[in-house]
Design a protein around this motif. Structure first.
Motif, PDB file in Angstrom:
ATOM      1  N   SER A  71     -23.671  42.503  40.347  1.00 27.66           N
ATOM      2  CA  SER A  71     -24.792  41.850  39.660  1.00 27.66           C
ATOM      3  C   SER A  71     -24.311  41.176  38.371  1.00 27.66           C
ATOM      4  O   SER A  71     -24.931  40.231  37.878  1.00 27.66           O
ATOM      5  CB  SER A  71     -25.863  42.883  39.342  1.00 27.66           C
ATOM      6  N   CYS A  72     -23.169  41.622  37.837  1.00 24.53           N
ATOM      7  CA  CYS A  72     -22.603  41.022  36.618  1.00 24.53           C
ATOM      8  C   CYS A  72     -21.855  39.723  36.916  1.00 24.53           C
ATOM      9  O   CYS A  72     -21.438  39.027  35.986  1.00 24.53           O
ATOM     10  CB  CYS A  72     -21.637  42.013  35.980  1.00 24.53           C
ATOM     11  N   GLY A  73     -21.646  39.432  38.206  1.00 26.80           N
ATOM     12  CA  GLY A  73     -20.921  38.214  38.582  1.00 26.80           C
ATOM     13  C   GLY A  73     -19.448  38.460  38.854  1.00 26.80           C
ATOM     14  O   GLY A  73     -18.744  37.559  39.310  1.00 26.80           O
ATOM     15  N   ASP A  74     -18.960  39.663  38.586  1.00 26.33           N
ATOM     16  CA  ASP A  74     -17.559  39.980  38.881  1.00 26.33           C
ATOM     17  C   ASP A  74     -17.386  40.178  40.386  1.00 26.33           C
ATOM     18  O   ASP A  74     -18.308  40.621  41.075  1.00 26.33           O
ATOM     19  CB  ASP A  74     -17.120  41.241  38.140  1.00 26.33           C
ATOM     20  N   THR A  75     -16.176  39.848  40.851  1.00 29.06           N
ATOM     21  CA  THR A  75     -15.916  39.888  42.287  1.00 29.06           C
ATOM     22  C   THR A  75     -14.692  40.740  42.602  1.00 29.06           C
ATOM     23  O   THR A  75     -13.732  40.740  41.845  1.00 29.06           O
ATOM     24  CB  THR A  75     -15.659  38.445  42.802  1.00 29.06           C
ATOM     25  N   GLY A 120     -12.466  40.629  37.315  1.00 29.35           N
ATOM     26  CA  GLY A 120     -13.460  41.389  36.574  1.00 29.35           C
ATOM     27  C   GLY A 120     -12.878  42.108  35.386  1.00 29.35           C
ATOM     28  O   GLY A 120     -11.737  41.888  34.985  1.00 29.35           O
ATOM     29  N   CYS A 121     -13.675  43.005  34.865  1.00 31.26           N
ATOM     30  CA  CYS A 121     -13.379  43.663  33.589  1.00 31.26           C
ATOM     31  C   CYS A 121     -12.394  44.834  33.768  1.00 31.26           C
ATOM     32  O   CYS A 121     -12.111  45.246  34.892  1.00 31.26           O
ATOM     33  CB  CYS A 121     -14.697  44.197  33.037  1.00 31.26           C
ATOM     34  N   PRO A 122     -11.904  45.410  32.669  1.00 33.05           N
ATOM     35  CA  PRO A 122     -11.001  46.556  32.763  1.00 33.05           C
ATOM     36  C   PRO A 122     -11.616  47.726  33.539  1.00 33.05           C
ATOM     37  O   PRO A 122     -10.922  48.422  34.283  1.00 33.05           O
ATOM     38  CB  PRO A 122     -10.759  46.948  31.300  1.00 33.05           C
ATOM     39  N   GLY A 123     -12.936  47.916  33.393  1.00 27.93           N
ATOM     40  CA  GLY A 123     -13.599  49.004  34.116  1.00 27.93           C
ATOM     41  C   GLY A 123     -13.538  48.787  35.621  1.00 27.93           C
ATOM     42  O   GLY A 123     -13.347  49.731  36.399  1.00 27.93           O
ATOM     43  N   ALA A 124     -13.694  47.542  36.033  1.00 24.60           N
ATOM     44  CA  ALA A 124     -13.645  47.217  37.459  1.00 24.60           C
ATOM     45  C   ALA A 124     -12.236  47.449  37.997  1.00 24.60           C
ATOM     46  O   ALA A 124     -12.051  48.017  39.082  1.00 24.60           O
ATOM     47  CB  ALA A 124     -14.077  45.766  37.672  1.00 24.60           C
ATOM     48  N   ILE A 125     -11.249  47.027  37.231  1.00 25.03           N
ATOM     49  CA  ILE A 125      -9.852  47.173  37.684  1.00 25.03           C
ATOM     50  C   ILE A 125      -9.472  48.658  37.749  1.00 25.03           C
ATOM     51  O   ILE A 125      -8.938  49.136  38.757  1.00 25.03           O
ATOM     52  CB  ILE A 125      -8.904  46.384  36.753  1.00 25.03           C
ATOM     53  N   GLN A 137     -21.712  51.939  29.693  1.00 19.48           N
ATOM     54  CA  GLN A 137     -22.201  50.642  30.199  1.00 19.48           C
ATOM     55  C   GLN A 137     -21.276  50.057  31.265  1.00 19.48           C
ATOM     56  O   GLN A 137     -21.540  48.985  31.807  1.00 19.48           O
ATOM     57  CB  GLN A 137     -22.435  49.649  29.055  1.00 19.48           C
ATOM     58  N   LYS A 138     -20.199  50.774  31.602  1.00 14.67           N
ATOM     59  CA  LYS A 138     -19.252  50.299  32.614  1.00 14.67           C
ATOM     60  C   LYS A 138     -19.413  51.048  33.934  1.00 14.67           C
ATOM     61  O   LYS A 138     -18.610  50.850  34.853  1.00 14.67           O
ATOM     62  CB  LYS A 138     -17.812  50.472  32.100  1.00 14.67           C
ATOM     63  N   HIS A 139     -20.432  51.896  34.029  1.00 13.64           N
ATOM     64  CA  HIS A 139     -20.559  52.678  35.263  1.00 13.64           C
ATOM     65  C   HIS A 139     -20.861  51.801  36.470  1.00 13.64           C
ATOM     66  O   HIS A 139     -20.500  52.142  37.586  1.00 13.64           O
ATOM     67  CB  HIS A 139     -21.601  53.786  35.096  1.00 13.64           C
ATOM     68  N   HIS A 140     -21.497  50.652  36.248  1.00 17.19           N
ATOM     69  CA  HIS A 140     -21.760  49.791  37.409  1.00 17.19           C
ATOM     70  C   HIS A 140     -20.466  49.201  37.969  1.00 17.19           C
ATOM     71  O   HIS A 140     -20.416  48.771  39.117  1.00 17.19           O
ATOM     72  CB  HIS A 140     -22.767  48.677  37.054  1.00 17.19           C
ATOM     73  N   CYS A 141     -19.403  49.211  37.177  1.00 16.61           N
ATOM     74  CA  CYS A 141     -18.108  48.709  37.667  1.00 16.61           C
ATOM     75  C   CYS A 141     -17.557  49.674  38.721  1.00 16.61           C
ATOM     76  O   CYS A 141     -16.946  49.250  39.706  1.00 16.61           O
ATOM     77  CB  CYS A 141     -17.113  48.567  36.517  1.00 16.61           C
ATOM     78  N   ILE A 142     -17.796  50.979  38.501  1.00 14.25           N
ATOM     79  CA  ILE A 142     -17.404  51.977  39.499  1.00 14.25           C
ATOM     80  C   ILE A 142     -18.184  51.711  40.786  1.00 14.25           C
ATOM     81  O   ILE A 142     -17.642  51.725  41.883  1.00 14.25           O
ATOM     82  CB  ILE A 142     -17.700  53.415  38.995  1.00 14.25           C
ATOM     83  N   GLN A 143     -19.502  51.447  40.617  1.00 10.06           N
ATOM     84  CA  GLN A 143     -20.337  51.203  41.810  1.00 10.06           C
ATOM     85  C   GLN A 143     -19.817  50.009  42.606  1.00 10.06           C
ATOM     86  O   GLN A 143     -19.795  50.034  43.827  1.00 10.06           O
ATOM     87  CB  GLN A 143     -21.786  50.929  41.397  1.00 10.06           C
ATOM     88  N   LEU A 144     -19.368  48.985  41.906  1.00 11.42           N
ATOM     89  CA  LEU A 144     -18.874  47.793  42.607  1.00 11.42           C
ATOM     90  C   LEU A 144     -17.634  48.154  43.435  1.00 11.42           C
ATOM     91  O   LEU A 144     -17.507  47.734  44.592  1.00 11.42           O
ATOM     92  CB  LEU A 144     -18.570  46.672  41.601  1.00 11.42           C
ATOM     93  N   ALA A 145     -16.731  48.945  42.873  1.00  9.00           N
ATOM     94  CA  ALA A 145     -15.513  49.334  43.606  1.00  9.00           C
ATOM     95  C   ALA A 145     -15.868  50.163  44.840  1.00  9.00           C
ATOM     96  O   ALA A 145     -15.315  49.965  45.924  1.00  9.00           O
ATOM     97  CB  ALA A 145     -14.569  50.108  42.690  1.00  9.00           C
TER      98      ALA A 145
HETATM   99 FE1  FES Z   1     -18.662  43.401  36.088  1.00 13.59          FE
HETATM  100 FE2  FES Z   1     -17.321  45.454  35.125  1.00 13.59          FE
HETATM  101  S1  FES Z   1     -18.560  44.033  34.029  1.00 13.59           S
HETATM  102  S2  FES Z   1     -17.560  44.892  37.206  1.00 13.59           S
END
Ligand code: FES
Length: 144
Positions: free
Chosen positions: A53-57, A78-83, A119-127
């Motif tokens: 939803s943040c636009g990161d892929t 994406g962000c450090p949390g996503a990586i 605020q980075k927990h949604h990055c875990i959800q994306l992974a």
């Molecule tokens: Fe988008 Fe972290 S801000 S996945």
């Protein structure tokens, strides 16, 4: 050490300090800086991608044999949390059978990372969602 190498080390130290200040554990920072499973697999059995939803892929490549996950790579825009999350997912599912990998949840990844900013927990959800999409597409291929 050359001047360029010294500069690079200083940059990494600055990034490390910034991430630690914002709530990333040392383990999460290491995943982000070293990116051990970043990239693609030329002989992947499944490649799937997802945009958050943040636009990161993210895209994920899975190599499987007899229902066991042999190898995994993520590509993350994406962000450090996503990586960090994507890298932690790989360590949690490598060598696992599909149903075990499918039952991985956000809490498992959060515990593996030890700490990331709230605020980075949604990055875990994306992974995790990217992994689940790949497992769904692998086990229920869409007919042409
Ligand atoms: Fe988008 Fe972290 S801000 S996945």
């Amino acid at each position: 050490m050359s001047g360029a190498a010294r500069e690079e080390q200083a940059d990494a130290e600055n990034v490390r300090a910034m991430l630690a200040d914002s709530g990333y554990s040392e383990k999460a920072i290491r995943y982000f800086l070293h990116k051990p499973y970043m990239g693609s697999l030329p002989d992947a059995d499944q490649v799937s991608a997802m945009t958050g939803s943040c636009g990161d892929t993210m895209s994920i490549c899975l190599k499987l044999e007899d229902g066991v996950i042999q190898d995994v790579r993520y590509e993350v825009l994406g962000c450090p949390g996503a990586i960090a999350s994507a890298m932690a997912v790989v360590d949690l599912i490598k060598g696992k059978r599909i149903p075990d990998a499918r039952s991985l949840n956000d809490g498992d990844v959060f515990r593996a990372l030890e700490s990331i900013p709230a605020q980075k927990h949604h990055c875990i959800q994306l992974a995790v969602k990217t992994l689940q999409k790949a497992l769904d597409e692998y086990t229920q291929p869409v007919s042409p």
